[in-house]
Write an enzyme that holds these catalytic residues in place. Structure first.
Site, mmCIF file in Angstrom:
data_model
loop_
_atom_site.group_PDB
_atom_site.id
_atom_site.type_symbol
_atom_site.label_atom_id
_atom_site.label_comp_id
_atom_site.label_asym_id
_atom_site.label_seq_id
_atom_site.Cartn_x
_atom_site.Cartn_y
_atom_site.Cartn_z
ATOM 1 N N ARG A 164 0.363 -0.814 0.141
ATOM 2 C CA ARG A 164 0.207 -0.363 -0.085
ATOM 3 C C ARG A 164 0.965 1.369 -0.154
ATOM 4 O O ARG A 164 0.736 2.149 0.323
ATOM 5 C CB ARG A 164 -0.543 -0.099 1.091
ATOM 6 C CG ARG A 164 -2.008 -0.757 0.711
ATOM 7 C CD ARG A 164 -3.047 -1.168 1.897
ATOM 8 N NE ARG A 164 -4.227 -1.926 1.999
ATOM 9 C CZ ARG A 164 -3.646 -3.449 2.953
ATOM 10 N NH1 ARG A 164 -2.853 -3.436 3.471
ATOM 11 N NH2 ARG A 164 -4.723 -3.971 2.596
ATOM 12 N N GLU B 158 11.712 19.009 -24.628
ATOM 13 C CA GLU B 158 10.971 19.128 -23.058
ATOM 14 C C GLU B 158 11.352 20.345 -22.821
ATOM 15 O O GLU B 158 11.109 21.162 -21.448
ATOM 16 C CB GLU B 158 10.408 18.005 -22.444
ATOM 17 C CG GLU B 158 10.942 17.070 -22.742
ATOM 18 C CD GLU B 158 8.837 16.866 -22.705
ATOM 19 O OE1 GLU B 158 8.096 17.386 -22.497
ATOM 20 O OE2 GLU B 158 8.416 16.031 -22.626
ATOM 21 N N LYS C 81 8.777 22.746 -13.633
ATOM 22 C CA LYS C 81 8.306 21.722 -12.796
ATOM 23 C C LYS C 81 7.592 21.341 -11.992
ATOM 24 O O LYS C 81 6.053 21.603 -11.393
ATOM 25 C CB LYS C 81 8.794 20.925 -13.714
ATOM 26 C CG LYS C 81 7.679 19.406 -13.686
ATOM 27 C CD LYS C 81 7.557 18.023 -14.183
ATOM 28 C CE LYS C 81 6.324 17.540 -13.744
ATOM 29 N NZ LYS C 81 6.404 16.157 -15.047
ATOM 30 N N GLU D 100 -3.042 18.271 -10.924
ATOM 31 C CA GLU D 100 -3.255 18.371 -12.712
ATOM 32 C C GLU D 100 -4.911 19.030 -13.150
ATOM 33 O O GLU D 100 -5.657 18.405 -13.472
ATOM 34 C CB GLU D 100 -3.097 17.647 -13.738
ATOM 35 C CG GLU D 100 -2.784 18.888 -14.920
ATOM 36 C CD GLU D 100 -2.791 17.479 -16.390
ATOM 37 O OE1 GLU D 100 -1.647 16.710 -16.066
ATOM 38 O OE2 GLU D 100 -3.013 17.334 -17.798
ATOM 39 N N ASN E 213 1.158 20.288 -21.324
ATOM 40 C CA ASN E 213 0.907 19.759 -22.182
ATOM 41 C C ASN E 213 1.688 20.457 -23.702
ATOM 42 O O ASN E 213 1.015 20.115 -24.386
ATOM 43 C CB ASN E 213 -0.140 19.225 -22.237
ATOM 44 C CG ASN E 213 -0.995 18.359 -21.147
ATOM 45 O OD1 ASN E 213 0.233 17.381 -20.337
ATOM 46 N ND2 ASN E 213 -1.863 17.971 -20.345
ATOM 47 N N HIS F 62 1.533 18.739 -26.698
ATOM 48 C CA HIS F 62 1.374 17.545 -26.829
ATOM 49 C C HIS F 62 0.332 16.535 -27.045
ATOM 50 O O HIS F 62 0.613 15.113 -27.102
ATOM 51 C CB HIS F 62 1.764 16.904 -25.061
ATOM 52 C CG HIS F 62 2.506 16.613 -24.039
ATOM 53 N ND1 HIS F 62 3.906 17.951 -24.219
ATOM 54 C CD2 HIS F 62 3.440 15.836 -23.986
ATOM 55 C CE1 HIS F 62 5.131 17.378 -23.624
ATOM 56 N NE2 HIS F 62 4.709 16.212 -23.137
ATOM 57 N N HIS G 251 9.390 10.300 -28.123
ATOM 58 C CA HIS G 251 8.551 11.239 -27.879
ATOM 59 C C HIS G 251 8.746 12.466 -28.160
ATOM 60 O O HIS G 251 7.931 13.989 -28.181
ATOM 61 C CB HIS G 251 7.698 11.011 -26.508
ATOM 62 C CG HIS G 251 7.253 12.087 -25.505
ATOM 63 N ND1 HIS G 251 6.204 12.261 -25.470
ATOM 64 C CD2 HIS G 251 7.481 12.324 -24.635
ATOM 65 C CE1 HIS G 251 5.368 13.140 -24.326
ATOM 66 N NE2 HIS G 251 6.697 13.532 -23.949
HETATM 67 N N1 LIG Z 1 5.685 10.583 -15.280
HETATM 68 C C1 LIG Z 1 6.030 11.363 -15.874
HETATM 69 O O1 LIG Z 1 5.322 12.727 -15.406
HETATM 70 C C2 LIG Z 1 5.973 10.762 -17.463
HETATM 71 C C3 LIG Z 1 6.266 12.552 -18.172
HETATM 72 C C4 LIG Z 1 6.787 12.582 -19.499
HETATM 73 C C5 LIG Z 1 7.163 11.090 -19.850
HETATM 74 N N2 LIG Z 1 7.124 9.882 -19.029
HETATM 75 C C6 LIG Z 1 7.001 8.767 -19.988
HETATM 76 O O2 LIG Z 1 8.070 8.450 -19.592
HETATM 77 C C7 LIG Z 1 8.751 7.928 -20.667
HETATM 78 C C8 LIG Z 1 9.503 7.901 -21.835
HETATM 79 O O3 LIG Z 1 11.118 8.158 -21.295
HETATM 80 P P1 LIG Z 1 12.077 8.002 -20.958
HETATM 81 O O4 LIG Z 1 12.434 8.949 -22.998
HETATM 82 O O5 LIG Z 1 13.688 8.560 -20.787
HETATM 83 O O6 LIG Z 1 12.585 6.386 -22.299
HETATM 84 P P2 LIG Z 1 13.669 5.279 -21.772
HETATM 85 O O7 LIG Z 1 13.256 5.276 -20.517
HETATM 86 O O8 LIG Z 1 12.749 4.211 -22.988
HETATM 87 O O9 LIG Z 1 14.762 5.728 -21.887
HETATM 88 C C9 LIG Z 1 14.782 5.875 -23.660
HETATM 89 C C10 LIG Z 1 16.229 4.774 -23.561
HETATM 90 O O10 LIG Z 1 17.611 5.135 -23.415
HETATM 91 C C11 LIG Z 1 18.063 4.263 -22.519
HETATM 92 N N3 LIG Z 1 18.551 5.027 -21.378
HETATM 93 C C12 LIG Z 1 18.331 5.794 -20.546
HETATM 94 N N4 LIG Z 1 19.336 6.744 -19.837
HETATM 95 C C13 LIG Z 1 20.833 6.304 -20.802
HETATM 96 C C14 LIG Z 1 21.760 6.264 -20.535
HETATM 97 N N5 LIG Z 1 22.217 7.228 -19.302
HETATM 98 N N6 LIG Z 1 22.883 5.504 -20.691
HETATM 99 C C15 LIG Z 1 22.095 5.019 -22.137
HETATM 100 N N7 LIG Z 1 20.903 5.483 -22.341
HETATM 101 C C16 LIG Z 1 20.454 5.128 -21.791
HETATM 102 C C17 LIG Z 1 17.131 3.487 -21.751
HETATM 103 O O11 LIG Z 1 17.342 2.338 -22.310
HETATM 104 C C18 LIG Z 1 16.018 3.385 -23.096
HETATM 105 O O12 LIG Z 1 16.510 2.684 -24.136
HETATM 106 C C19 LIG Z 1 8.155 7.885 -21.653
HETATM 107 O O13 LIG Z 1 6.788 6.007 -20.795
HETATM 108 C C20 LIG Z 1 6.489 8.127 -21.076
HETATM 109 O O14 LIG Z 1 5.794 7.847 -21.740
HETATM 110 C C21 LIG Z 1 6.426 10.378 -18.133
HETATM 111 ZN ZN LIG Z 2 6.425 14.819 -22.466
#
Ligand SMILES: NC(=O)c1ccc[n+]([C@@H]2O[C@H](COP(=O)([O-])OP(=O)(O)OC[C@H]3O[C@@H](n4cnc5c(N)ncnc54)[C@H](O)[C@@H]3O)[C@@H](O)[C@H]2O)c1
Ligand SMILES: [Zn+2]
Length: 382
Positions: free
Chosen positions: A130, A194, A235, A245, A253, A256, A274
């Protein structure tokens, strides 16, 4: 903001959420301080690190070393990399592994990775017994400036992205800017969209600073730290005003609504990351604002020029495979936008611009105007 940049040990940004307030520690090699910080915050806690295969290869040993040197017991849970890990199946595996690792109410989950790992591990922590606290160690630029801050966690449903989740704020965020050195240039650029977003939506001076200093941000060093800290501050301020939100948080957004439709139209594939969708979406939001007479055409062009300068896509036609496979017609893009969470009773919610540095939430956007705008954009070369 334009003050001379000095390389300091670290910058701390406070997320002011009363009893759930936490620090974001930003700087080169701050990962080394993870163990000592956890030992101070939660003496005697056990930890389990959730990470993905790629991040594990580069950064897991260093993370474990920091914990063990502070006398903290830890175990590792490694998932596959990429969006495919934000599923029920991975959530089940991670949750069971956390139970097997004997993570109890006062222990900690550590999310070491990009947004995927942060969202997945954060959600597992939110439901484990939880609710167990967790620490974010974001390793992608996107995660350092966006997903690790603000407490949104979750996974995807086969019916849509991020449809299952919880608000669960981390106890601490450690954003080590050196960790980004192993990130692919394309991933770094996508995360940069971003960063630019914070300037466009709320801070004209920061946008101007980025126009001049983006080269240094990409290289690393003090400018990178400054860009990340400024983004986190922006942020954090919005999240502190509107954690769930119901109002202002929607400003984040910007770009977005268009961006998500483009990601969906390309099947959430490598054709469009993204952040790349957000870059094109931000340009579309600026151009649409200009078409409504809200900002001068020249301001929309300025947003586009900056994103293009760093190598981000800014046209629909920049999307890989556009010429061969096309994308979707305006009707299909409208249908994808209508499925997005940002729709209320048939009207679309868009984040539009009143100036560079001043975004507004427009709740009553006429869908036919957007449709016609997209139709023109799908055909135009500029
Ligand atoms: N929670 C939130 O507020 C929020 C906001 C924006 C996005 N998101 C989510 O975040 C996700 C996207 O995040 P992302 O772009 O980080 O994707 P990801 O976590 O898939 O990372 C992108 C790629 O980079 C690699 N990687 C990460 N750090 C690395 C490093 N230091 N060295 C080498 N490789 C590395 C990962 O293995 C992956 O292949 C989506 O699922 C999205 O929905 C969440
Ligand atoms: Zn985003």
């Amino acid at each position: 903001m334009t003050a001379p940049l000095k390389h300091s040990d670290s910058t701390i940004v406070d997320v002011a959420l009363e009893d759930r307030a936490y620090d974001i520690v930003i700087g080169r090699d701050v990962l080394d301080s993870l163990g000592a910080r956890i030992a101070a915050l939660r003496p005697g806690a056990r930890t389990a690190i959730v990470t993905d295969q790629t991040v594990a290869k580069h950064w897991l040993d260093k993370t474990e070393a920091s914990l063990t040197s502070a006398g903290i017991s830890t175990s590792r849970i490694v998932v596959g990399e990429g969006e495919g890990s934000k599923t029920w199946d991975s959530l089940a595996k991670v949750s069971e592994a956390l139970i097997a690792a004997k993570i109890e109410r006062n222990d900690l989950v550590i999310a070491l990775g990009g947004g995927v790992v942060g969202d997945l591990a954060g959600f597992a922590a939110a439901i484990l017994r939880r609710g167990v606290d967790f620490v974010q160690v974001p390793t992608s630029l996107l995660a350092q400036v966006d997903s690790s801050v603000g407490g949104k966690t979750g996974i995807n449903s086969p019916q849509g992205k991020n449809l299952l989740g919880a608000f669960h704020q981390p106890l601490l965020v450690i954003a080590d800017t050196a960790v980004l050195d192993t990130l692919s240039p394309r991933q770094f650029r996508a995360g940069y969209a971003e960063v630019a977003k914070y300037g466009v939506l709320g801070d004209a001076a920061f946008f101007g600073w980025l126009e001049k200093n983006h080269g240094e941000v990409f290289k690393g060093g003090a400018a990178r730290e400054h860009a990340i800290a400024t983004s986190c501050r922006a942020k954090a301020a919005i999240v502190a005003r509107d954690e769930r939100e119901t109002g202002d948080r929607a400003l984040l957004n910007l770009g977005h609504t268009f961006g998500h439709a483009l990601e969906a139209a390309t099947g959430f594939s490598d054709r469009l990351f993204h952040g790349e969708g957000v870059a094109i979406g931000m340009v579309l939001a600026a151009e649409f604002s200009a078409s409504l007479g809200m900002i001068p055409q020249a301001d929309a062009a300025r947003v586009k020029r900056h994103l293009a300068d760093v190598g981000l896509p800014t046209h629909l036609q920049d999307i890989a495979g556009f010429a061969q496979e096309g994308l979707a017609d305006a009707d299909a893009l409208m249908a994808l936008m209508a499925q997005d969470k940002k729709v209320r009773r048939g009207k679309l919610t868009f984040i539009l611009l009143q100036a560079i540095g001043r975004a507004v939430i427009a709740r009553d956007v006429d869908p036919s105007g957007v449709h016609d705008f997209l139709q023109v954009k799908l055909k135009s070369k500029t």
